[in-house]
Design an enzyme around this catalytic site. Structure first.
Site, short mmCIF file in Angstrom:
data_model
loop_
_atom_site.label_atom_id
_atom_site.label_comp_id
_atom_site.label_asym_id
_atom_site.label_seq_id
_atom_site.Cartn_x
_atom_site.Cartn_y
_atom_site.Cartn_z
N HIS A 267 -3.84 -4.88 0.19
CA HIS A 267 -3.32 -5.38 1.47
C HIS A 267 -3.38 -6.90 1.49
CE1 HIS A 267 -2.94 -1.60 3.73
NE2 HIS A 267 -3.88 -1.17 2.91
N CYS B 257 0.83 -1.20 0.00
CA CYS B 257 0.00 0.00 0.00
C CYS B 257 0.87 1.26 0.00
CB CYS B 257 -0.99 -0.03 1.15
SG CYS B 257 -2.34 1.15 0.94
N GLU C 79 -2.26 -8.87 3.63
CA GLU C 79 -2.52 -9.31 5.00
C GLU C 79 -4.00 -9.20 5.38
OE1 GLU C 79 -1.37 -6.41 4.16
OE2 GLU C 79 -2.03 -4.85 5.56
#
Lengths: 265, 202
Positions: free
Chosen positions: B184, B80, B186
């Protein structure tokens, strides 16, 4: 293409998940930690937890709730456990008054927080919070009730405080102040399963250019399709609907796909 | 050992949790000795471009990272804002110099009718070239994005995958040992975890 998000909302009261009706009645229905594996299995798009415990809390534990509660844990403990096993965006709201309240949640793995009461009491707090944590972190939740004059009005503190604010004007204002998303909830429809409030949601979606999450009133899976078609929110959310049937999230997604909506399957 | 660079820009805990769940040792730090011992380096981050560069500079991280990533060629992942900072310059709240590790410019997503900014939510990506980072990724893979700015690399060859939101923009970049995702991983459930796993093996 950007997907329409379907978001389960979990209401936490004194560390347990509760069901809500009209923001007045709360029934304990689960343990936030034992329910986690279910959300992972469902591959949910996102999760929103709202802590609705109040300082003058009364014990809502009913003997017939049949909930096996593990040891007492704080909201921060819950955030930590959830963020270690759910790798989707996690939003935590409720009782946030200071930048430190946000910081402590983010430090434990929250991606976003929702502001409600504090945003109304001190609108500048939205800007402060967005400057420190980024707009994407700050979701302002707007709870709307039809007042005695039959007009939409923003309420806060559950449904106890009328604010005099018009939802559309307030939505524009929070967007201007730096909110990254709006969580729009109809108190009238909360827990009624009567369907979303299309007029309310459309008016806020049309007036703003930040994502709006529509909430309040989903009773059947078809309601998600209807509200997206009628009001074009960026995301749809529900609480109660997902609690009582094991496959509800998947069924809701299937219904949305069938209705021609672009959802993540 | 994976080292997540701690430069006070957003949710590093999620990134650390995600790598930990893959079974690797993770340290979140801005200490030179940790960064030197790292096998993999990750620059996470959400927030504004200028703040990100300011924090990296003030913590004295730029020369250390340059030595480890450009010098020793350690695998590096920018996520990001961590991807955007790799550019030559960013235009968020004024002009800012970036790291210039992947030449390019970071600009606002052009606004169009019905296009809400920021771009928030799950979106598909189109793979532009084969690369180990996207091994085993299904056609329907979706990732979680949240950003208002996008990275325009000077050389299109640096693009591994793109995403469409009004315009088509870079979703995954790679140049030598430098990897970057605008989304993202994650926060992108199993598809995101696959990217992180591929990064560990890259």
């Amino acid at each position: 293409m950007l997907k329409i998000r379907l978001i389960p909302i979990l209401l936490l009261k004194n560390g347990l998940i509760v069901r809500s009706e009209s923001f007045k009645f709360h029934q304990i229905i689960g343990d936030p930690i034992t329910q986690l594996s279910r959300y992972n299995r469902w591959s949910v798009d996102e999760l929103i937890y709202i802590d609705i415990s109040s300082d003058d809390h009364y014990d809502v534990r009913r003997e017939d709730a049949k909930i096996e509660t593990s040891e007492k844990r704080s909201l921060l403990d819950i955030i930590e456990v959830v963020s270690k096993s759910c790798f989707v965006p996690l939003t935590f709201g409720g009782r946030i008054r200071t930048l430190n309240d946000i910081r402590s949640r983010v430090a434990r793995g929250a991606d976003k927080v929702t502001l409600n009461y504090q945003a109304i009491m001190d609108p500048g707090f939205i800007t402060q919070a967005a400057k420190v944590f980024g707009n994407q972190c700050i979701v302002v939740s707007i709870d709307v009730l039809k007042n005695v004059h039959g007009q939409y009005e923003v309420f806060t503190s559950g449904r106890q405080k009328a604010t005099g604010l018009d939802p559309v004007q307030w939505a524009k204002e929070v967007a201007r102040l730096g909110a990254g998303e709006i969580l729009l909830n109809s108190i009238d429809r909360d827990g009624t399963a009567a369907g979303f409030d299309s007029d309310l949601i459309r008016s806020v979606v049309t007036a703003t250019s930040i994502p709006v999450i529509a909430c309040g009133g989903a009773g059947k899976f078809k309601d998600f399709v209807t509200i997206v078609q009628e009001a074009k929110p960026s995301a749809v959310a529900a609480a109660n609907l997902f609690h009582f049937t094991e496959l509800s999230y998947r069924h809701a997604k299937k219904e949305m796909l069938k209705g021609g909506l672009n959802v993540r399957s | 050992m994976v080292v997540i660079i701690d430069y006070q820009m957003g949710n590093k805990q999620s990134v650390s949790n995600a790598f930990a769940s893959l079974g690797c040792a993770v340290v979140t730090s801005h200490q030179p000795e940790d960064i030197k011992q790292a096998t993999h380096l990750v620059l996470p981050g959400v927030g504004a471009f200028g703040d990100g560069m300011k924090n990296l500079t003030q913590l004295g991280l730029i020369p250390i990272l340059a030595e480890e990533v450009l010098g020793k060629k350690k695998p590096f992942l920018g996520v990001c804002l961590g991807m955007q900072l790799l550019a030559t310059k960013g235009t968020e709240y004024g002009q800012h110099q970036g790291l210039n590790w992947i030449p390019g410019v970071v600009d606002l997503i052009p606004s169009q009718a019905e296009l809400r900014i920021p771009h928030v939510g799950w979106n598909n990506v189109a793979i532009k070239r084969k690369h180990p980072l996207v091994n085993d990724l299904g056609e329907e893979a979706t990732f979680y994005f949240v950003h208002s700015y996008h990275f325009q690399p000077e050389s299109p060859e640096d693009i591994v995958a793109t995403c469409k939101y009004g315009i088509e923009f870079a979703a995954i970049l790679q140049k030598d040992n430098i990897f970057a995702t605008q989304f993202h991983p994650e926060k992108s459930h199993k598809d995101g975890m696959l990217i992180l796993k591929n990064f560990l093996h890259a």
